[in-house]
Design a protein around this motif. Structure first.
Motif, PDB file in Angstrom:
ATOM      1  N   VAL A 206     -35.759  21.262  21.609  1.00 36.00           N
ATOM      2  CA  VAL A 206     -35.397  22.680  21.636  1.00 36.00           C
ATOM      3  C   VAL A 206     -35.436  23.273  20.237  1.00 36.00           C
ATOM      4  O   VAL A 206     -35.908  24.400  20.023  1.00 36.00           O
ATOM      5  N   ALA A 207     -34.952  22.521  19.243  1.00 37.39           N
ATOM      6  CA  ALA A 207     -34.944  23.025  17.870  1.00 37.39           C
ATOM      7  C   ALA A 207     -36.349  23.225  17.330  1.00 37.39           C
ATOM      8  O   ALA A 207     -36.574  24.092  16.470  1.00 37.39           O
ATOM      9  N   ALA A 208     -37.313  22.430  17.822  1.00 41.12           N
ATOM     10  CA  ALA A 208     -38.693  22.560  17.338  1.00 41.12           C
ATOM     11  C   ALA A 208     -39.515  23.548  18.141  1.00 41.12           C
ATOM     12  O   ALA A 208     -40.618  23.913  17.716  1.00 41.12           O
ATOM     13  N   HIS A 209     -39.006  24.009  19.274  1.00 40.64           N
ATOM     14  CA  HIS A 209     -39.784  24.921  20.112  1.00 40.64           C
ATOM     15  C   HIS A 209     -39.729  26.334  19.537  1.00 40.64           C
ATOM     16  O   HIS A 209     -38.674  26.812  19.121  1.00 40.64           O
ATOM     17  N   PRO A 210     -40.844  27.065  19.505  1.00 43.85           N
ATOM     18  CA  PRO A 210     -40.855  28.383  18.837  1.00 43.85           C
ATOM     19  C   PRO A 210     -40.034  29.455  19.542  1.00 43.85           C
ATOM     20  O   PRO A 210     -39.519  30.363  18.898  1.00 43.85           O
ATOM     21  N   THR A 211     -39.901  29.391  20.875  1.00 39.98           N
ATOM     22  CA  THR A 211     -39.167  30.440  21.596  1.00 39.98           C
ATOM     23  C   THR A 211     -37.842  29.948  22.163  1.00 39.98           C
ATOM     24  O   THR A 211     -36.856  30.687  22.160  1.00 39.98           O
ATOM     25  N   ALA A 212     -37.782  28.727  22.645  1.00 41.11           N
ATOM     26  CA  ALA A 212     -36.540  28.227  23.236  1.00 41.11           C
ATOM     27  C   ALA A 212     -35.432  28.082  22.201  1.00 41.11           C
ATOM     28  O   ALA A 212     -34.252  28.214  22.528  1.00 41.11           O
ATOM     29  N   ARG A 213     -35.770  27.825  20.958  1.00 38.91           N
ATOM     30  CA  ARG A 213     -34.735  27.668  19.935  1.00 38.91           C
ATOM     31  C   ARG A 213     -34.025  28.982  19.615  1.00 38.91           C
ATOM     32  O   ARG A 213     -32.961  28.982  19.010  1.00 38.91           O
ATOM     33  N   LYS A 214     -34.602  30.113  20.026  1.00 38.84           N
ATOM     34  CA  LYS A 214     -33.993  31.417  19.747  1.00 38.84           C
ATOM     35  C   LYS A 214     -33.030  31.866  20.843  1.00 38.84           C
ATOM     36  O   LYS A 214     -32.426  32.929  20.722  1.00 38.84           O
ATOM     37  N   LEU A 215     -32.868  31.061  21.900  1.00 37.38           N
ATOM     38  CA  LEU A 215     -32.000  31.460  22.994  1.00 37.38           C
ATOM     39  C   LEU A 215     -30.530  31.433  22.624  1.00 37.38           C
ATOM     40  O   LEU A 215     -29.710  32.015  23.327  1.00 37.38           O
ATOM     41  N   ASN A 216     -30.160  30.745  21.555  1.00 37.23           N
ATOM     42  CA  ASN A 216     -28.763  30.719  21.112  1.00 37.23           C
ATOM     43  C   ASN A 216     -28.553  31.553  19.858  1.00 37.23           C
ATOM     44  O   ASN A 216     -27.525  31.434  19.203  1.00 37.23           O
ATOM     45  N   GLY A 217     -29.524  32.407  19.515  1.00 34.94           N
ATOM     46  CA  GLY A 217     -29.410  33.262  18.338  1.00 34.94           C
ATOM     47  C   GLY A 217     -29.151  34.699  18.717  1.00 34.94           C
ATOM     48  O   GLY A 217     -28.616  35.014  19.785  1.00 34.94           O
ATOM     49  N   SER A 218     -29.540  35.591  17.841  1.00 35.43           N
ATOM     50  CA  SER A 218     -29.325  37.020  18.055  1.00 35.43           C
ATOM     51  C   SER A 218     -30.257  37.532  19.145  1.00 35.43           C
ATOM     52  O   SER A 218     -31.470  37.282  19.115  1.00 35.43           O
ATOM     53  N   ALA A 219     -29.682  38.261  20.118  1.00 35.40           N
ATOM     54  CA  ALA A 219     -30.497  38.818  21.194  1.00 35.40           C
ATOM     55  C   ALA A 219     -31.444  39.894  20.670  1.00 35.40           C
ATOM     56  O   ALA A 219     -32.582  40.019  21.133  1.00 35.40           O
ATOM     57  N   LYS A 220     -30.980  40.670  19.708  1.00 34.04           N
ATOM     58  CA  LYS A 220     -31.827  41.716  19.145  1.00 34.04           C
ATOM     59  C   LYS A 220     -33.021  41.110  18.411  1.00 34.04           C
ATOM     60  O   LYS A 220     -34.155  41.585  18.551  1.00 34.04           O
TER      61      LYS A 220
END
Length: 663
Positions: A206-220
């Protein structure tokens, strides 16, 4: 890529494969691998031919790869690898001479123990076998060669991509939620046919995936990244001022005070020139910007400050007295920067797909001025990046210094921000225009750097003057009538005393003439259409035929001596105490009015209510007072009798005894 060639190297020339069979300092002999012939060519000419493709052999490729990996190591790791290679090369030479390797393992372990933390004979043996099989590359830590890592299953990668795509517009969560959804997706799609890796491995995936790693970050941030186009970004260039202009609106993080004293967040609209980074116009509104406001912004961009209607400079001096009087700044110094702001005619404007930007009022205004419109792609801020980045610069250089700044988000907002001292809308507008003319136009911009001297940047005013020296051209600005024609319109009525607009009264010497003409020939109704500037309350203009008749606001207390001090003193009172007094006064006034009200059909209740609420002992008005005197409950005596029967005053005489008894 081949750096050095020799005998045996193959190449492709004119779609035929050759091998080098001989070479000297001038010529190279090639033999065809597909036909029985040879060819001799000049060596310098061969290496420069564009249609020749060189083929590297396996040894050269491996050597180049090893060199790149070794060069990528840090100094400490490179020193350890070189030490291993030096000691193991001695062991390999001894083994080639027929000696056993175990004899030298202890010496290597002792020498390497000084550089590494843990070294055993088994480690030395394993390193030696890797060195014999792979060379120096076998001594590098496997983590630098991506060894030992498990390749991501294609099905797991597809599931992660699906989660990343579906979660673009969803709320953010933790990584554990993403892993749970990943397992559920894999179980639903493949069941037991797929081997799910361990928890730690999934975290790394998940940490290496370009889009899945952003699911726990800022929604904006996730939505912004999803809106980026898949193609490579281009450059918005402009050959001269006004050729490419961008316009956009955003809500700024500071409240403004409305006409009735309430607070509301302000919205900023900016017209930004790409070539010299000048801000052609900036307007703030306390409510959502509509199409008429957008046309007003365009009118300000098309009309320089010195050509604006009467009252603009007077209103500015009124408002600017707040920050000029305190520091004894001459108003002419501010006017100097306002007048020095360059006039740029916008030939092409790029806007977003907002409703107001596609409105008929804004489109017709651009057609009247001969301006072309370009609408950016849907939800693609990269189509107008200059004005978007300009908002960040305005926030950093202007908005965050204002009273009541909210910080941009809840976690950055302070509890004790003094919002009661927020600026009025007119004050915020004039302060913004002063800041643009003084700071923005005279501050070096990173986008205006000299290509030969990147450390030297120009200001927007300097860049505009440079353009004018190389490509001089004249743009005729809008006049007074054109400016007023772009302002918002409103239907009003000509009264005997003038015009009512925004809780102000406006009058003109031509009022009688316009009333007689019906302001359009409609007779006694006397309607009219006025044009007004939201940031210039001193004037409105009545449409009368082909002209705009100015009406000036009736003089107020600010025009009188010490008028400003009076209003400052009025605003300095205790707001909480003043509000409490108003509430109490409103309550008492309501009670006073309600005491005179009798509900229809309940007239007989008046006597009962009067008996219950009779608090007037001096005036015998009411049935209850008469009844109370005819049937007293108890007969007072002594001083009470004298007080009541004397109408409140005792019958005093000169008898000292009576006086002493009373006192």
């Amino acid at each position: 890529m081949i750096v050095r060639v020799g005998i045996g190297v193959t190449l492709t020339w004119d779609e035929q494969r050759f091998v080098i069979i001989a070479a000297d300092y001038r010529h190279v002999t090639l033999r065809s691998l597909e036909a029985d012939f040879t060819r001799m060519v000049d060596a310098d000419e061969l290496v420069r031919l564009p249609n020749v493709t060189w083929h590297a052999d396996r040894t050269d490729s491996a050597t180049g790869s090893a060199a790149r990996i070794l060069d990528g190591l840090d100094d400490e790791e490179r020193r350890v690898v070189d030490a291993w290679a030096e000691h193991l090369a001695v062991v390999k030479a001894a083994v080639d001479n027929g000696q056993p390797a175990k004899v030298y393992f202890e010496d290597v372990r002792t020498a390497m123990s000084k550089l590494t933390s843990v070294t055993s004979l088994e480690t030395v043996r394993r390193k030696f076998h890797r060195y014999c099989a792979e060379g120096v590359l076998g001594l590098v830590d496997a983590r630098h060669l991506n060894r030992g890592k498990r390749d991501i299953d294609v099905r797991i990668g597809m599931a992660l991509s699906e989660l990343g795509e579906k979660g673009t517009t969803r709320s953010s969560g933790t990584t554990s939620r993403t892993l749970d959804r990943l397992r559920w997706t894999l179980e639903e799609d493949y069941g037991d046919a797929i081997d799910i890796p361990s928890q730690r491995t999934l975290y790394r995936m998940v940490a290496a995936h370009p889009t899945a790693r952003k699911l726990n970050g800022s929604a904006k941030s996730r939505q912004t990244s999803a809106n980026k186009p898949g193609r490579a970004f281009g450059v918005h260039g402009s050959l001269r001022p006004g050729e490419h202009v961008q316009i956009d609106s955003t809500v700024i993080d500071v409240p403004s005070r409305l006409l009735d004293g309430r607070l509301n967040r302000a919205e900023l609209t900016v017209i930004h020139d790409v070539s010299c980074r000048s801000i052609l116009a900036g307007v703030v509104r306390a409510v959502a910007t509509n199409s008429a406001d957008l046309a007003g912004v365009l009118a300000r961009a098309l009309t320089p400050y010195e050509l604006r209607p009467p009252g603009a400079r007077e209103q500015r001096e009124r408002v600017a007295a707040t920050w000029t009087g305190r520091f004894m700044i001459d108003q002419e110094r501010l006017d100097h920067h306002r007048l020095a702001q360059p006039y740029i005619f916008p030939e092409t404007i790029t806007t977003d797909n907002g409703k107001i930007c596609r409105s008929e009022a804004f489109r017709r205004g651009c057609e009247r001025a001969g301006i072309s419109l370009i609408h950016a792609a849907h939800e693609t801020g990269t189509d107008k990046p200059h004005v978007e980045s300009g908002f960040d610069a305005i926030k950093d250089g202007f908005v965050q210094y204002l009273e009541g700044f909210t910080g941009g988000s809840v976690d950055r907002r302070g509890r004790d921000e003094p919002t009661d001292r927020a600026l009025a809308l007119n004050q915020l507008q004039e302060l913004l225009e002063d800041w643009i003319a003084i700071e923005w136009q005279n501050r070096p911009h990173a986008g205006l750097s000299d290509p030969m001297l990147p450390g030297r940047a120009l200001t927007p005013n300097e860049m505009f003057r440079a353009y004018r020296r190389i490509a001089p051209e004249l743009h005729v600005p809008f006049g007074l009538d054109e400016f007023i024609g772009f302002l918002p319109a409103k239907r009003c009525t000509l009264q005997d005393y003038g015009i009512n607009h925004a809780r102000r009264v406006y009058r003109s010497n031509r009022l009688t003439e316009l009333r007689a003409a019906g302001a359009g020939g409609e007779g006694a109704t006397r309607p009219c259409v006025i044009r007004y500037d939201p940031h210039n309350p001193l004037f409105v203009w009545v449409e009368h035929g082909d002209e705009f008749v100015p009406f000036r606001c009736v003089g107020d207390l600010l025009d009188e001596p010490m008028g400003g001090e009076i209003w400052q003193a009025a605003h300095a009172v205790d707001t909480a105490t003043d509000t409490a007094i108003r509430e109490e006064a409103a309550y008492l006034a309501d009670r006073m009015k309600r005491a005179q009200w009798v509900r229809p059909g309940k007239e007989r209740n008046r006597a009962v209510r009067t008996a219950e609420v009779n608090r007037d002992p001096m005036h015998m008005t009411g049935v209850s007072k008469t009844i109370a005197r005819e049937t007293p409950t108890t007969e007072p005596d002594g001083d009470e009798v004298i007080w009541e029967r004397g109408g409140g005053f005792s019958l005093l005489t000169d008898d000292d005894g009576v006086w002493e008894r009373l006192t």
